[in-house]
Design an enzyme around this catalytic site. Structure first.
Site, short mmCIF file in Angstrom:
data_model
loop_
_atom_site.label_atom_id
_atom_site.label_comp_id
_atom_site.label_asym_id
_atom_site.label_seq_id
_atom_site.Cartn_x
_atom_site.Cartn_y
_atom_site.Cartn_z
N ILE A 18 0.81 -1.23 -0.11
CA ILE A 18 -0.31 0.37 0.23
C ILE A 18 0.70 0.95 -0.09
CG2 ILE A 18 -1.68 0.89 1.20
CD1 ILE A 18 -2.75 -1.91 2.23
N GLY A 19 1.37 1.18 1.01
CA GLY A 19 2.70 2.61 1.28
C GLY A 19 3.90 2.05 1.61
N GLY A 22 9.06 6.20 6.66
CA GLY A 22 10.15 6.43 7.60
C GLY A 22 9.66 4.98 8.61
N MET A 23 8.34 4.71 9.46
CA MET A 23 8.39 4.26 9.94
C MET A 23 8.22 2.56 9.84
SD MET A 23 8.33 5.45 13.08
CE MET A 23 7.58 4.25 14.38
N LYS A 41 1.47 -3.28 9.00
CA LYS A 41 2.18 -2.24 9.50
C LYS A 41 3.19 -2.63 9.21
CE LYS A 41 3.55 2.42 10.58
NZ LYS A 41 3.16 3.43 11.50
N ASP A 134 0.95 14.01 16.85
CA ASP A 134 1.49 14.16 16.04
C ASP A 134 -0.07 14.32 14.87
OD1 ASP A 134 2.96 14.07 13.53
OD2 ASP A 134 3.48 11.51 13.52
#
Length: 884
Positions: A18-19, A22-23, A41, A134
């Site tokens: 999906i993408g 940085g994490m 993730k 954030d």
């Protein structure tokens, strides 16, 4: 780390990337136990290898998973396999708020709706003792179900307190985030621009810190500008600590005062001066929404004209214009015609009139003008100008609008945007989508409330009755590929429209139709939009000028000669229109200029830098296609007056063009044979081919009565892929060559187009709008199989590199994207990445660029943008003089 499609992480099977950020990387996956789609993730290896960080991350992740709220992305699971730590989350379809804001500010009603949902989500988190820390547009997803708050990766845990503040609990969020430079990829810059002063000073963050960020997000949603901007990280910090953002009403004049007050309180430097809880923010937003929804008298909200506008309007003799309009509308016709008056109108301050949004639109009574203007950020919006006061204001929610037209009573404006026909109340309110219009080309609103519009340039007109749904009209014109630019006559039953793209040149032109009837009648050959002015005048464009000609409304016959009433009028062949409008009272508005749709063929490198001069002067170029040996370019060059095209061949070594086709009907979309000896092209409803060896004979490849567009010819020469509209939507068909029966290859209720074979012929990349907007997919050519989505944020017109190792496409926000692919035994693709921004000619299904075999150079059909578009010309009192 990269995970291939089909890999397993516990019970989860990875489907596609999906993408990445940085994490870590994010993948779409299938939960094999519950048979549902999820997002996974995967943490970076440097985090996974640190046992202490991993333990604290998992402890916080479990805490966040307790946030069961409709506007928070749900965390389903935490897992580890072979040293890989991963999170399993709700899979969301939509776009981030950051992506949406690239198109400009949101309408006020959406600001209030999404703002309320985000504040409600924050309130839930704060009550659980979790501070996000954030909050920014990139961490808010806009879905059909509303806003969703994402990414609590930097959150911290607190011991909850009634005031929403507490003692910080130890967790992974206490770790420092390494800042990137301001000129980097923007990740840390985005975070800095939404940080509260206490964060920048190193003080503890609490719920009020999120409220500051929330105020920054609201500011950007409402204005399209960030609350705090600067040229360096240091000056940005100073701006947040010491300066106040510009008043919202200076950037978006229709911002409700109560919303501006709320944002100002949220952005207070001292946390004690802000609203203390997200619940209070949510309640304030609900109150503002209720107040805004109350009716507002028409004309009470206006944008004050700038000094430059007022000077321009003074020069244009506004008082004379207003007096003439009133005299013409209210007084009897005088024996002596009033003097013809010509004046000019400048665009609103810091904008230019859009040269690619179709005609402007005068209100029926001639008192207001609707037009599309482009600001310094290249965002286009629909504007309304009063021709009595000279004041102008933009209509919220009308970004990317084209082809505006008025309701007969002047209360509403209809326009096209986001593949929809929409309408908006000129007194204020949210635009409402009322019909699908994927490739719209004009509309008209009859006195009984019926709307006629062209949903695409390749079909019959559609009819939308009040309270009904759009249906195709029964108009009969067997030779036509498109009915566009309708215009109702005063009786509300008869209408004029433009027929284009026929296989017989004497069929193109302005035709007459009747609601409910299939009969049509050609009125004149002009390939232009048309307007009727009482008593008995047609206005249209021909040979570079706006012209008027007598028209008998009873016999529907033209009389006399056409008379020029507007010189050097701009004509847009792409949108099949001249840029003019006429009110019911006879006021004429038009744009001077040449070809607003002119483009050039330009070579650029992988960062978008020009490689030498354009191949030829500006013109109407369409669908450039490189030969397989890279020595020639085939392209459609269209006539600037009639719009019909012919195929030309450019010899790149000598810079010499040679014409291949000569017939009057439109010949377009050239396609090279695998050995570069023939060109296949579209001609009317047929696909034909012609040898480059000097023969003038055209051979028919695919015939029939449905619209067809060629896509690609397989490298072995045995298969042709093309688009066909046989079933009401655009589907992909294939035909064996040299002989064989055509059959559907990808036929669904959605539109598919832009298909390209991989160099080895095993795979096909194409675009489909099944998700609601176009995305790029890949599927094996033979044997069916699953189609794999490649693009992440919209995409069309994919093109393979010569060795098949890269796939290029155009993203919806006009960026050229590339993804690295592997096609040995199965198709795999890395997350796509942008190369550079482009401003290509827009056209359905067929690419307006091509790629060299090595993937290092790109041939762009780049639009020529006029950044100093001329003012608009107004002509009064021409009707009486013309009729005498």
């Amino acid at each position: 780390m990269a995970i291939t499609s089909g890999a397993r992480l516990g019970p989860y099977e990875v489907v596609a990337p999906i993408g990445a950020g940085g994490m870590g990387e994010v993948y779409r996956a299938r939960d094999t136990r519950l048979d549902r789609t999820v997002a996974i993730k995967v943490l970076p290896s440097q985090f996974s290898a640190d046992a202490d960080r991993r333990q604290r991350f998992e402890r916080e992740a479990r805490a966040v998973s307790s946030l069961n709220h409709p506007h928070i992305c749900t965390l389903y699971d935490v897992g580890e396999q072979d040293g890989t730590v991963f999170l399993v989350m709700e899979h969301l379809e939509g776009q981030t708020l950051a992506e949406r804001l690239e198109k400009g500010p949101l309408p006020t009603d959406q600001v209030l709706r999404y703002g309320t949902e985000i504040a409600d989500a924050l309130d839930k988190a704060h009550r659980q003792g979790i501070v996000h820390r954030d909050l920014k547009p990139g961490n808010i997803m806009l879905t059909k179900a509303g806003a969703k708050l994402l990414d609590f990766g930097l959150a911290k845990l607190e011991l909850p307190s009634p005031a929403g503040r507490g003692v910080e609990a130890e967790g992974v969020s206490a770790l420092e985030t390494r800042a990137k430079p301001l000129t980097g990829d923007g990740t840390m810059l985005g975070t800095f621009q939404y940080m509260a002063p206490e964060q920048l000073e190193g003080k503890p963050a609490d719920a009020r810190t999120d409220i500051f960020a929330l105020g920054s997000v609201f500011y950007e949603m409402a204005t399209g500008h960030r609350a705090f901007e600067a040229k360096s990280q240091a000056s940005l910090i100073v701006a947040i600590l010491e300066h106040e953002p510009a008043p919202m009403t200076t950037l978006q004049p229709l911002t409700p005062p109560a919303l501006e007050r709320l944002v100002k309180v949220c952005l207070a430097k001292d946390p004690d001066d802000r609203l203390q809880t997200a619940h209070d923010v949510m309640q304030e937003l609900k109150w503002i929404a209720e107040a805004v929804s109350q009716p507002t008298p028409a004309g009470t909200i206006r944008q004050a004209g700038s000094r430059r506008e007022k000077i321009a309007w003074s020069i244009a003799a506004a008082s004379a214009l207003a007096a003439a309009i009133m005299a013409y509308a209210l007084l009897p016709r005088r024996a002596v015609a009033p003097a013809r008056l010509v004046s000019e109108i400048a665009p609103p301050d810091k904008t230019v009139f859009s040269d690619s949004a179709g005609p402007m639109a005068l209100s029926p009574d001639g008192r207001q003008l609707a037009f599309v203007a482009r600001n310094a950020k290249a965002v286009t919006q629909l504007w309304i100008r009063s021709l009595e006061s000279g004041e102008a204001h933009a209509l919220a929610g009308t970004e990317d609008a084209v082809d505006p037209f008025w309701s007969p009573d002047g209360r509403f404006i209809a326009f096209f945007a986001e593949r929809k026909l929409k309408k908006v109340d000129v007194a204020g309110g949210k635009p409402e989508a009322i019909a699908d219009a994927p490739q719209a080309v004009g509309g008209s609103w009859g006195r009984e409330g019926t709307i006629l519009f062209a949903p695409t340039g390749y079909a019959r007109l559609s009819r939308l009755d009040p309270g009904g749904t759009a249906t195709p009209t029964p108009l009969r014109s067997a030779e036509a590929t498109g009915h566009v630019r309708p215009h109702f006559l005063p009786d509300g039953r008869q209408f004029l429209f433009l027929v284009i793209g026929t296989s017989k040149s004497d069929s193109d032109g302005i035709h007459l139709g009747t609601l409910g009837s299939e009969e049509t009648r050609r009125i004149l050959p002009a390939v232009s939009n048309v307007a009727y002015v009482e008593p008995g005048v047609l206005v249209y464009w021909s040979d570079g000028a706006v012209r008027a000609q007598r028209f008998d409304e009873r016999t529907f016959e033209l009389r006399g000669e056409a008379v020029r009433i507007g010189d050097q009028a701009s004509f847009d062949a792409d949108r099949a229109c001249a840029r003019f409008s006429v009110s019911r009272t006879g006021l004429l508005a038009y744009q001077r200029g040449g070809l607003p749709s002119a483009s050039q063929l330009v070579w650029v490198d992988r960062v978008g830098r020009d490689l030498g001069a354009p191949l030829a002067p500006p013109g109407l170029y369409y669908y450039p296609r490189l030969s397989h040996d890279g020595r020639r370019v085939a392209v459609d060059i269209s006539d600037p007056v009639r719009g019909n095209g012919d195929i030309w061949i450019f010899d790149l070594a000598r810079g010499v063009p040679n014409r291949l086709t000569f017939d009057p009907p439109n010949e377009t979309a050239p396609l090279w044979s695998p050995d570069d000896s023939e060109i296949l092209f579209q001609k009317g409803f047929e696909l034909r081919k012609k040898s480059l060896g000097g023969s003038s004979v055209e051979g028919e490849v695919v015939g029939g009565s449905e619209l067809k567009q060629p896509c690609d010819w397989s490298s072995d020469g045995r298969r042709l892929l093309y688009v066909s509209r046989a079933g009401g939507t655009f589907d992909l068909w294939q035909r064996p060559l040299p002989e064989g029966k055509p059959e559907p290859w990808q036929a669904t209720p959605f539109d598919e187009n832009g298909a390209r074979f991989s160099p080895d012929g095993a795979w096909v990349a194409f675009a489909s709008d099944e998700s609601g907007h176009e995305e790029v997919y890949v599927r094996a050519f033979a044997g069916g199989g699953e189609k794999i989505r490649v693009s992440l944020s919209g995409g069309n017109t994919p093109i393979w590199r010569g060795d098949g190792r890269e796939l290029f496409y155009i993203e919806e926000d006009k960026r050229l994207m590339v993804t690295t692919v592997r096609t040995s035994s199965r198709f795999e693709a890395d997350p796509p990445r942008p190369l550079f921004e482009v401003r290509l000619r827009t056209a359905f299904s067929r690419a307006q660029f091509d790629v060299s075999a090595d993937g290092q150079r790109f041939l762009l059909n780049r639009m020529v943008i006029d950044e100093a578009a001329p003012p608009m010309t107004m002509v009064q009192n021409w009707v009486d003089g013309f009729l005498r």
